[in-house]
Design a protein around this motif. Sequence first.
Motif, PDB file in Angstrom:
ATOM      1  N   MET A 117      15.742 -26.790  15.019  1.00  0.00           N
ATOM      2  CA  MET A 117      15.992 -27.830  16.035  1.00  0.00           C
ATOM      3  C   MET A 117      15.467 -29.188  15.570  1.00  0.00           C
ATOM      4  SD  MET A 117      17.818 -27.180  18.598  1.00  0.00           S
ATOM      5  CE  MET A 117      17.385 -28.631  19.538  1.00  0.00           C
ATOM      6  N   GLU A 164       4.150 -31.507  11.463  1.00  0.00           N
ATOM      7  CA  GLU A 164       4.505 -30.122  11.126  1.00  0.00           C
ATOM      8  C   GLU A 164       3.258 -29.288  10.884  1.00  0.00           C
ATOM      9  OE1 GLU A 164       6.257 -27.671  10.964  1.00  0.00           O
ATOM     10  OE2 GLU A 164       8.286 -28.351  11.291  1.00  0.00           O
ATOM     11  N   THR A 193      10.658 -22.430  24.199  1.00  0.00           N
ATOM     12  CA  THR A 193      10.820 -21.361  25.195  1.00  0.00           C
ATOM     13  C   THR A 193       9.764 -20.269  24.970  1.00  0.00           C
ATOM     14  OG1 THR A 193      12.410 -20.153  23.841  1.00  0.00           O
ATOM     15  CG2 THR A 193      13.299 -21.788  25.391  1.00  0.00           C
ATOM     16  N   PHE A 233      18.918 -27.662  26.863  1.00  0.00           N
ATOM     17  CA  PHE A 233      19.232 -29.082  27.025  1.00  0.00           C
ATOM     18  C   PHE A 233      20.729 -29.366  26.948  1.00  0.00           C
ATOM     19  CE2 PHE A 233      14.721 -29.588  26.532  1.00  0.00           C
ATOM     20  CZ  PHE A 233      14.451 -30.746  27.258  1.00  0.00           C
TER      21      PHE A 233
END
Length: 254
Positions: free
Chosen positions: A14, A34, A86, A111
């Motif tokens: 993503m 990251e 999630t 989204f």
Amino acid sequence: MKTDIGIIGIGGRMGIALAGEVRAAGAALVGGFEREGTRSNETLFPDLTSLARASAVVLDFTHASAVAGNAACLAACGAAWVLGTTGLSAADEAAVTEAAKKIPIVHAANFSTGVNLLLALAQRMAEALPAASYDAEIVEMHHRQKVDAPSGTAIALGQAVAAGRGVRLEDVRESGRDGHTGARKTGAIGFAALRGGQVVGEHTLLFASATEHIALTHRAFDRGTFAAGAVRAALWIAGKPPGLYGMKDVLGLA
Ligand code: NAD
């Protein structure tokens, strides 16, 4: 003025899609943060605090284990937060709610504009189709790397059906049936999760009665659909007062 946007997890599936979408929307991509050892072609900040201080809005599609820490850090820095991760626990959800007292947050399990319209339709259909005669089943399929099940979107669909029926999903949920489960309970909302290949995201909500089946299906075949919605949310939330918002608010469906 361009909105300054930072991305946590910018090297992930993503994260890469979001970076492209931020540029396509004409916003300013300040860089990302990251985990140690994850590579990215984008500018990486040494820690989340420095990324948050450089950003008006931070996009976060990472891992549930990062959510509570990110909530505390972003609330302290004052950056708006678009959260798509999630698999959140109740404690993670509580951390998000707490952070929303200090910063504006858009939190959504999905989204994509299409899925958010589907959620609104699911609730309307559940209001119209009596639970005593229409069994609601939700089937989802995702790529083999996905770590949580059922998907956040499947759960959101279940919550929409539960809201339409005036019940709590926790009270009627039937997940992952296996073995001698007994007959289906009237009013149950069933979930089945398939995992395989590189499926980006497929969801079907089925209402099955003795005389008819009605199915709503959404298929995402490119992460760009989630990324476009997340960047739309980022541009919408910049400068908003603290609070917890959803895609319904962003799309004007609330
Ligand atoms: P991915 O594994 O490809 O990417 C996750 C990235 O986050 C990785 O680069 C990883 O290094 C990074 N990361 C993990 N923990 C971190 C931390 N503590 N700090 C900084 N970076 C960290 O996964 P993905 O397919 O991109 O999905 C990411 C999340 O987004 C999942 O929870 C997925 O379910 C969710 N997702 C949500 C939507 C939506 O519309 N809400 C859509 C797609 C995916």
